[in-house]
Enzyme design. Structure first.
Site, PDB file in Angstrom:
ATOM      1  N   HIS A  27      15.471  -4.602  53.658  1.00 46.03           N
ATOM      2  CA  HIS A  27      14.589  -3.375  53.998  1.00 46.03           C
ATOM      3  C   HIS A  27      13.634  -3.156  55.441  1.00 46.03           C
ATOM      4  O   HIS A  27      14.407  -1.988  55.207  1.00 46.03           O
ATOM      5  CB  HIS A  27      13.314  -3.198  53.003  1.00 46.03           C
ATOM      6  CG  HIS A  27      14.324  -3.216  51.271  1.00 46.03           C
ATOM      7  ND1 HIS A  27      15.912  -2.283  50.755  1.00 46.03           N
ATOM      8  CD2 HIS A  27      14.137  -3.441  49.926  1.00 46.03           C
ATOM      9  CE1 HIS A  27      16.238  -2.702  49.637  1.00 46.03           C
ATOM     10  NE2 HIS A  27      14.804  -3.442  48.971  1.00 46.03           N
TER      11      HIS A  27
ATOM     12  N   ASP B 138      23.128   1.215  51.888  1.00 42.24           N
ATOM     13  CA  ASP B 138      23.362   0.115  50.966  1.00 42.24           C
ATOM     14  C   ASP B 138      23.585  -1.428  51.634  1.00 42.24           C
ATOM     15  O   ASP B 138      24.330  -1.116  53.017  1.00 42.24           O
ATOM     16  CB  ASP B 138      24.537  -0.083  50.063  1.00 42.24           C
ATOM     17  CG  ASP B 138      24.476  -0.956  48.417  1.00 42.24           C
ATOM     18  OD1 ASP B 138      23.243  -1.385  48.847  1.00 42.24           O
ATOM     19  OD2 ASP B 138      25.290  -0.868  47.382  1.00 42.24           O
TER      20      ASP B 138
ATOM     21  N   LEU C 271      18.086  17.967  65.448  1.00 47.02           N
ATOM     22  CA  LEU C 271      18.791  17.420  63.895  1.00 47.02           C
ATOM     23  C   LEU C 271      17.306  17.060  62.766  1.00 47.02           C
ATOM     24  O   LEU C 271      16.349  16.944  63.098  1.00 47.02           O
ATOM     25  CB  LEU C 271      18.628  15.774  64.501  1.00 47.02           C
ATOM     26  CG  LEU C 271      19.307  14.948  63.311  1.00 47.02           C
ATOM     27  CD1 LEU C 271      20.463  15.665  62.748  1.00 47.02           C
ATOM     28  CD2 LEU C 271      18.962  13.309  64.004  1.00 47.02           C
TER      29      LEU C 271
HETATM   30  C1  FPP Z   1      20.117  -0.468  49.254  1.00 44.73           C
HETATM   31  O1  FPP Z   1      20.241  -1.544  49.688  1.00 44.73           O
HETATM   32  C2  FPP Z   1      18.526   0.072  49.951  1.00 44.73           C
HETATM   33  C3  FPP Z   1      17.825   0.782  49.144  1.00 44.73           C
HETATM   34  C4  FPP Z   1      17.860   0.745  47.785  1.00 44.73           C
HETATM   35  C5  FPP Z   1      16.691   1.040  49.882  1.00 44.73           C
HETATM   36  C6  FPP Z   1      16.613   2.303  51.357  1.00 44.73           C
HETATM   37  C7  FPP Z   1      15.856   1.850  52.020  1.00 44.73           C
HETATM   38  C8  FPP Z   1      15.840   1.441  54.036  1.00 44.73           C
HETATM   39  C9  FPP Z   1      17.060   1.843  54.501  1.00 44.73           C
HETATM   40  C10 FPP Z   1      14.752   1.635  54.436  1.00 44.73           C
HETATM   41  C11 FPP Z   1      13.562   2.904  54.277  1.00 44.73           C
HETATM   42  C12 FPP Z   1      13.741   4.140  54.439  1.00 44.73           C
HETATM   43  C13 FPP Z   1      13.894   4.839  55.321  1.00 44.73           C
HETATM   44  C14 FPP Z   1      14.435   6.428  55.516  1.00 44.73           C
HETATM   45  C15 FPP Z   1      11.878   5.016  54.490  1.00 44.73           C
HETATM   46  P1  FPP Z   1      20.282  -2.636  47.975  1.00 44.73           P
HETATM   47  O2  FPP Z   1      18.886  -3.326  48.107  1.00 44.73           O
HETATM   48  O3  FPP Z   1      20.589  -1.649  47.333  1.00 44.73           O
HETATM   49  O4  FPP Z   1      20.999  -3.889  48.991  1.00 44.73           O
HETATM   50  P2  FPP Z   1      21.899  -5.015  48.822  1.00 44.73           P
HETATM   51  O5  FPP Z   1      22.860  -3.650  47.343  1.00 44.73           O
HETATM   52  O6  FPP Z   1      22.434  -6.030  48.730  1.00 44.73           O
HETATM   53  O7  FPP Z   1      21.406  -5.367  46.810  1.00 44.73           O
END
Ligand code: FPP
Length: 257
Positions: A42, A25, A136
């Site tokens: 992201h 997050d 892994l």
């Molecule tokens: C949460 O941060 C993150 C996500 C909803 C997306 C996670 C995706 C990645 C880390 C990249 C892709 C990964 C793979 C394995 C393909 P948020 O957007 O909720 O952040 P915020 O809480 O600050 O808004």
């Protein structure tokens, strides 16, 4: 493979967690702090995934599970959702090649029917290509929700045995139908980005996991941050319901195995 349930037995507590599950997050806030569009967070988040996969492999972790997209993330603006889908495709194409070269097995859990046929194909290819790898296991939770998982497991269980006696339903009857039945329960759960919530992640499997929360935003989470989480994990006394006095000579936490 059969793994010991944390409620039916007492799993071994090892020095290095066997299974680490992470809610990644803070991508959006990381970007906003830098006056960048949320999606830039992201992209950097994917770099962090790479670093953490490598670090886990190097430290002998057996299972790493990453919450990439929750059942509830579809509620985000359409352009952010489509960016995440493209990032997911890029990762499945490029990263899987590298992971395969490093003996890493890739698995994806979640309600995949909602993804495009193209993404579903890439997922099937990634899983098939790496199926024989023995290092892994990286599990990507995509359109995953803990409640979805419990419900689909119950449906499968009843489809398998429609005449099932309710009294006969115990853990060992239901658990094999959970999406991650192949893995032991997470020893360590990590959530970055400052919130202290489970957010409908692995509801069943987190029963006795050690929980670690950090303010660090996911794009800034690296091997050093992972080691902090592992150090915190090693401080924990994993009692699994027992008293402290019963936890004599732990087979791992203070040892080296
Ligand atoms: C949460 O941060 C993150 C996500 C909803 C997306 C996670 C995706 C990645 C880390 C990249 C892709 C990964 C793979 C394995 C393909 P948020 O957007 O909720 O952040 P915020 O809480 O600050 O808004």
């Amino acid at each position: 493979m059969h793994h010991i349930s944390s409620t039916l037995g007492v799993p071994e507590a090892t020095y290095v967690p066997r299974h680490v599950a992470i809610i990644m997050d803070g991508n959006g806030r990381w970007a906003t702090q830098r006056h960048l569009p949320r999606v830039a967070g992201h992209s950097r988040g994917l770099d962090a995934v790479r670093a953490v996969v490598e670090a886990c492999a190097a430290r002998g972790v057996q299972y790493l599970t990453l919450f990439a997209f929750s059942s509830e993330n579809w509620r985000r603006p359409a352009d952010e959702v489509s960016f995440l889908m493209r990032l997911f495709m890029t990762a499945l194409r490029r990263e899987v090649v590298k992971m395969h070269a490093n003996n890493i097995r890739v698995r994806v859990v979640g309600d995949l029917a909602r993804f495009s046929p193209r993404i579903q194909q890439l997922i099937a290819d990634a899983e098939a290509r790496t199926a024989g790898n023995t290092g892994l296991t990286v599990t990507i939770a995509a359109n995953y929700g803990g409640r979805w998982d419990l419900l689909q497991a119950m449906r499968k269980m009843l489809q398998r045995s429609p005449m099932l006696d309710p009294e006969a339903v115990d853990e060992s009857v239901l658990a094999p139908h959970l999406a991650m039945a192949y893995a032991p329960e997470p020893d360590l759960f990590i959530r970055t980005g400052g919130e202290q919530r489970i957010s409908n992640f692995l509801l069943w499997q987190l029963a006795y996991s050690e929980l670690y929360f950090t303010e660090v935003f996911w794009p800034d989470f690296d091997a050093a941050e992972l080691d902090k989480a592992f150090a915190s994990y090693r401080q924990r006394e994993r009692r699994f319901g027992r008293t402290s006095a019963q936890v004599v000579a732990p087979s791992g936490l203070s040892g080296t195995a």
